[in-house]
Each structure stands twice: as C-alpha cells, then as structure tokens.
Design an enzyme around this catalytic site. Structure first.
Site, PDB file in Angstrom:
ATOM      1  N   ASP A  89     -12.552  15.764  11.879  1.00 13.64           N
ATOM      2  CA  ASP A  89     -11.436  14.797  11.918  1.00 13.64           C
ATOM      3  C   ASP A  89     -12.257  14.585  13.712  1.00 13.64           C
ATOM      4  O   ASP A  89     -13.193  14.892  13.503  1.00 13.64           O
ATOM      5  CB  ASP A  89     -10.168  15.007  11.911  1.00 13.64           C
ATOM      6  CG  ASP A  89      -9.404  13.706  11.433  1.00 13.64           C
ATOM      7  OD1 ASP A  89      -9.884  12.949  12.244  1.00 13.64           O
ATOM      8  OD2 ASP A  89      -8.696  13.874  10.713  1.00 13.64           O
ATOM      9  N   HIS A 124     -11.685   8.819  10.739  1.00 19.54           N
ATOM     10  CA  HIS A 124     -11.767  10.159  10.857  1.00 19.54           C
ATOM     11  C   HIS A 124     -13.182  10.825  11.708  1.00 19.54           C
ATOM     12  O   HIS A 124     -13.242  12.318  11.022  1.00 19.54           O
ATOM     13  CB  HIS A 124     -10.502  10.628   9.751  1.00 19.54           C
ATOM     14  CG  HIS A 124      -9.902  10.768   9.747  1.00 19.54           C
ATOM     15  ND1 HIS A 124      -8.799  10.469  10.887  1.00 19.54           N
ATOM     16  CD2 HIS A 124      -8.826   9.564   9.092  1.00 19.54           C
ATOM     17  CE1 HIS A 124      -7.569  10.030  10.762  1.00 19.54           C
ATOM     18  NE2 HIS A 124      -7.967   9.076   9.191  1.00 19.54           N
ATOM     19  N   GLU A 132      -7.248   5.771   5.371  1.00 19.63           N
ATOM     20  CA  GLU A 132      -6.891   5.242   7.212  1.00 19.63           C
ATOM     21  C   GLU A 132      -8.405   4.931   7.607  1.00 19.63           C
ATOM     22  O   GLU A 132      -8.358   4.796   8.425  1.00 19.63           O
ATOM     23  CB  GLU A 132      -6.388   6.626   7.989  1.00 19.63           C
ATOM     24  CG  GLU A 132      -5.004   6.361   7.812  1.00 19.63           C
ATOM     25  CD  GLU A 132      -4.180   7.762   8.494  1.00 19.63           C
ATOM     26  OE1 GLU A 132      -2.922   7.595   8.634  1.00 19.63           O
ATOM     27  OE2 GLU A 132      -5.004   8.654   9.238  1.00 19.63           O
ATOM     28  N   TRP A 176      -1.616  12.486  -3.526  1.00 17.08           N
ATOM     29  CA  TRP A 176      -0.590  11.143  -3.263  1.00 17.08           C
ATOM     30  C   TRP A 176       0.012  12.030  -2.180  1.00 17.08           C
ATOM     31  O   TRP A 176       0.942  12.601  -1.967  1.00 17.08           O
ATOM     32  CB  TRP A 176       0.542  10.921  -4.324  1.00 17.08           C
ATOM     33  CG  TRP A 176       0.964  10.059  -4.217  1.00 17.08           C
ATOM     34  CD1 TRP A 176       1.179   9.046  -3.796  1.00 17.08           C
ATOM     35  CD2 TRP A 176       2.595  10.167  -4.417  1.00 17.08           C
ATOM     36  NE1 TRP A 176       2.007   7.806  -3.859  1.00 17.08           N
ATOM     37  CE2 TRP A 176       3.408   8.988  -3.714  1.00 17.08           C
ATOM     38  CE3 TRP A 176       3.354  11.087  -3.912  1.00 17.08           C
ATOM     39  CZ2 TRP A 176       4.359   8.221  -3.660  1.00 17.08           C
ATOM     40  CZ3 TRP A 176       5.205  10.687  -3.717  1.00 17.08           C
ATOM     41  CH2 TRP A 176       5.185   9.293  -3.442  1.00 17.08           C
TER      42      TRP A 176
HETATM   43  C1  ACM Z   1      -2.960  11.557   6.074  1.00 19.15           C
HETATM   44  O1  ACM Z   1      -2.329  11.500   6.840  1.00 19.15           O
HETATM   45  N1  ACM Z   1      -3.339  10.592   6.309  1.00 19.15           N
HETATM   46  C2  ACM Z   1      -3.697  11.418   5.210  1.00 19.15           C
END
Ligand code: ACM
Length: 547
Positions: free
Chosen positions: A204, A265, A322, A390
C-alpha cells in the site's frame, strides 16, 4: 441424537451500559453451552459421564490424513494438561483418542464427528481438515474445564461442519508492520477458531512488505517507513519468510491470500520505481501505477509471477479500491491520454476498468483466481473467474447487482467487520463514528442475507471476513486489543448455523476464551470489565486513517 438448542438457551438480557463503563453482563450463573466451544458446533448432544486422560492414554492415528492433526493434539495436551501421550497406529483396549478418516461421515469435507465416551474419544472426518477441526474442538473442551480440571472432559457427541467455506481475517501490514511472530500468533488463534483464510494486505502507500527478487528497490526503498513514521527503517518479509509463514498456515488449514494493491494505493512502489508511476494527488503523491505504459504491465506481471510462485493457494487479490484518490493525472499525462485513445477508452474510468481486466487476465494466466475489492465489479471482470469483497456497507445495491450478475462474494463490510473501528465510546484511538462492538460483529451476516441478498443467490456468498486496517494500529499490543475477542464473534458468524447462534450464550463461552488469551499472553479488550485490560497508549504521532 440432535438436541434442540433453542429451548436450552436462556433469554437473559445483555446489558450494554452507556459510554464510559460499557460493560457486558454475561450469563455467569448459567452452565456454559456447547462444552464451551467457539464457534458453536452445528449439532451438540451432551452425554453421560466423563472421559479421563491419563498417562496411558494413546493417540491413535488410522490414516495418513490424521498425522498432522495428531501432532497438534499431542502438543496441545502437553501444554494444557501436562501429559506427553504416545501416537500409535493401533488402539489399546481403552483410554484412547482415535483419529480416523471415514468416507461415510455425514459431514462436508471440513466437517467432523467428535464422540467423547467414557472409554475413548473418536474423531472421524472425511479429510485432514475435519480431523484438525475435531482436534481443535477437543482442545477447546479441555480449555473450558480449565488447567486444574482439564484431564476430565464431559461425554458428548458433536457433528459439525462450517456454514461458509471462506472464513477470513485480513491484516494490513503496509501501514504498520508487525512481523512473523505476531502473524503466527494470529494464525494460531485463527486455527483454534476454525478460520481458514488469511488475507495479507502486503502493499500500500505506506510500505511495500514482500521481497520481489527482480525489483529489489520495492523493499529496499518501498519498505521504508510506515503510516506513523515515514522514515522508519525498511521492514518487509523476505521470500524465505513468506515460505515459512505459508507452510505454518498450511499445517493449520489456512490458505493465505496475498494482496498486491493496484492501480491505486501504490505510492510505496512508485517511490521505489518512479518510472511506473501514473501520478497522484497532493494528499496522495504517486498514488497510482501508470496505466498508459506497457512497461507498467510488464513490471506488474513480473511481480505477480513471483507472488504466484510463493503462495500455493488458488487466489491473488489485486485490490482495485479507491483509485479516484489519485488518478487526476490520467486526464492530462500525454502518454496516458494517448494510450487511452489508442485503445478506444472513453475516459479514465474506462481506462481503470481496462487495467483491472488486463491484470485479472494476467492472474488467470498464472492459474489463479482474481480477488478484488467491490470496485472491480464495474470493470466487467468475468464472474466465473473472480471473487468480490463487499466492503462498502452503504452500497447495498452494488452487492445485489453483483450477485445478480453471478459474482461470488465475500462479505467484509466496514460496519461491522472492520476491526480498526472503535469498539466502545470512550476508546482513544480508532476509526469512528460507527463502533463495531462485539454484539454488532456477532449479529452478522443474517441481516444482510435477509435484506439484501437476492433470492436464489445466497450460495454465491463465499463467506465472511474481518479486516484489520492499521493506519491507527501501531504495535502488537494494540493490534491484539482491536482483534480479540471480536475475532471469536467473526468465527461464529462464519461457522455456526444461524439457528444455533445466541449472543447471550456466546458471551458465556467468551469468558472462557479470555482465559485462553491470558494463557497465550495475547492482549485483548475485556468486554466484561474494560478497565481490566486498558487500551494501549496511542502512538506518539497518532495516525489519521486514509479512508
Ligand atoms: C478499503 O477499505 N479501501 C478496501
């Protein structure tokens, strides 16, 4: 044979006291059900009398599949009741624990039958996993009796099998690195609670934690720093470390799922290799890989190739979440815009989807199944070759649509399954405003299955997973404080049939589990008496969650 549990479970109320005290009143006066086992088994029938372990008790293994579980039983008994029992192939006339594979056992491949009689204990199962879980249940029966009385256990018959095949815990070691010993302790507890998937968030923006031989700077440079201290010395797992942990997990019936997060990320990787950066934003510099360069795809395929060789399990998780946090340059960078036009992609969203489909294809080419956060649904990755996680609990429609399209799904919604959220009002460090207390974790997944999952698609739910994100979790003690005992509620969500779940009864068994955690020197949040196990102090520079 089957005892109806419903009537056995008392209805005494659980008091959740407000704000500062937040203590849970457990059913202290009631006998503990299911012989103390967590997760509660599918069928439990109490018997007459007791079985007593003694120096002459033998562990009898009748098949190859029993060898490893027998070893765990031997070590487990030594630790708990101080008996070093012999492992044999034939049974003495009495006083034995017999592990046998039985094709006729009326349970699924991970299931088992545990019969405790006055003369012998038998664990039968169709395969090694079931024998291993039968051993865990037996050790839990001993733990529930306590060290002083553990040589004698009550007779019982248990027929057990999991509700879900996927029973997972995710650990983020990018934001903070915990190391091998902590990971092994987590794997031990997962095994004890019959959890079987360890999702390892290894890359990340804060740090890249897995050695890749072809690109050593990923760890030499990308491994430097963490979410609290950007200049902390590089911490990462060598490939030998990874092999060691994979083998450790495998013996415990746990498959490890490595996550290499992309195309967002990615700042740790792009710090090490800026040539693969697709830019970022002011807040998240170097956040994305460059989706407009063939060299990026080549680099990531090399990385995934090494990852696939290290992890024998069938899955690789490619993240996919994201991306919009840092893909602004995808609209302006001439190389990226040119690539997009050349491939007939309308905008950066289509480019993101192209990237995900292409990397999913690379994962397929390595003989693995693609896993990804729920954002990848819109990329049109093939439903038969991908599994979605999910996580956005507020996007219920997305879950419905994904299931209608035929995707397999692991349920890991922020509420209630992100364990970096606080678990009581007064907690100093952790995500808010929701708080994911033990009761909320326990009350899952049935409300979602009832309210959101379309009829006929429930079998696509692979299982459940808790995620321990670590922006606000620096250090082993806080990690344990946030994870234990919520992990026990997760285990019961994942394993126990809905009809056998009862929070009040569960709390009675959690009291016993806290004693096990004491023995294992694992810090935890004491739900009954929060002052007894205080919250560890915040790191010097308290970290702010990214999302
Ligand atoms: C996440 O919490 N960005 C998967």
């Amino acid at each position: 044979m089957r005892r109806l549990l419903t009537g056995m479970l008392a209805l005494s109320a659980v008091a959740v006291l407000a704000a500062c005290s937040f203590a849970v009143k457990g059913p202290a006066a009631k006998p503990v059900q299911f012989a103390g086992i967590i997760p509660a088994p599918a069928r439990f029938e109490a018997g007459q009398g007791t079985f007593a372990f003694g120096r002459g008790t033998a562990i009898v293994v009748r098949s190859e599949a029993g060898a490893v579980p027998a070893g765990f039983l031997k070590e487990g008994l030594k630790k708990r009741i101080g008996l070093n029992l012999a492992i044999k192939q034939t049974a003495p006339a009495s006083g034995a624990v017999v592990l046998e594979t039985s094709a006729s056992a009326s349970v699924s491949p991970e299931g088992y039958v545990l019969a405790v009689g006055p003369e012998k204990v038998t664990i039968s199962a169709p395969a090694e996993a079931g024998l291993f879980y039968g051993v865990q249940s037996l050790l839990q029966m001993i733990d529930a009796r306590g060290a002083a009385r553990g040589r004698t256990i009550p007779c019982a018959r248990i027929e057990d099998q999991p509700r879900f095949g996927y029973r997972g815990l995710m650990l983020d070691e990018s934001r903070h690195f915990f190391g091998k010993e902590t990971v092994k302790q987590c794997l031990d507890q997962m095994a004890y609670l019959k959890l079987n998937r360890f999702h390892w968030h290894l890359t990340d923006s804060a740090g890249w934690r897995i050695e890749i031989k072809k690109y050593p700077k990923l760890t030499e440079i990308g491994g430097i720093g963490n979410h609290t201290e950007p200049d902390a010395p590089a911490r990462f797992y060598t490939q030998d470390d990874i092999r060691e942990i994979v083998a450790y997990a495998r013996l415990r019936q746990i498959t490890i799922i490595p996550e290499i997060d992309m195309p967002g990320h990615a700042s740790a990787a792009t710090r090490a290799y800026p040539e693969f950066s697709g830019g970022g934003s002011q807040r998240y510099p170097g956040f994305t890989f460059n989706p407009g360069s063939e060299k990026t795809y080549g680099f990531l395929e090399d990385v995934l190739g090494e990852v696939a060789a290290l992890f024998p399990g069938p899955y690789i998780h490619l993240g996919g979440d994201e991306v919009s946090f840092g893909n602004q340059q995808w609209d302006t960078d001439p190389q990226i815009v040119g690539f997009r036009q050349e491939h007939g992609l309308k905008d950066k969203v289509e480019l993101e989807h192209y990237f995900i489909r292409r990397m999913a294809g690379a994962i397929e080419g390595l003989g693995k199944v693609t896993m990804g956060w729920d954002e990848i649904t819109s990329s049109q990755v093939p439903p038969d070759k991908s599994v979605l996680f999910w996580w956005r609990h507020d996007k219920r429609l997305l879950l419905r649509r994904a299931l209608q399209k035929g995707y397999r799904v692991v349920l890991c919604p922020r509420a209630p399954l992100y364990f970096d959220f606080i678990q009581l009002e007064g907690q100093q460090v952790g995500r808010r405003p929701m708080f994911n207390d033990l009761a909320r974790v326990y009350n899952f997944p049935d409300p979602i299955i009832k309210d959101v999952v379309p009829e006929g698609t429930a079998t696509q739910i692979q299982g459940v997973q808790a995620c321990v994100w670590t922006e606000s979790i620096a250090g082993d003690k806080r990690l344990k404080y946030m994870t234990f005992p919520r992990i026990a509620a997760l285990a019961e969500d994942a394993w126990t049939p809905a009809a056998n779940k009862n929070y009040d009864d569960f709390l009675g068994r959690v009291r016993g589990y806290l004693r096990v955690l004491d023995r294992e020197k694992i810090h935890y949040f004491d739900v009954f008496d929060p002052a007894r196990t205080p919250e560890p102090p915040a790191p010097e520079r308290a970290a702010k969650p990214l999302s």
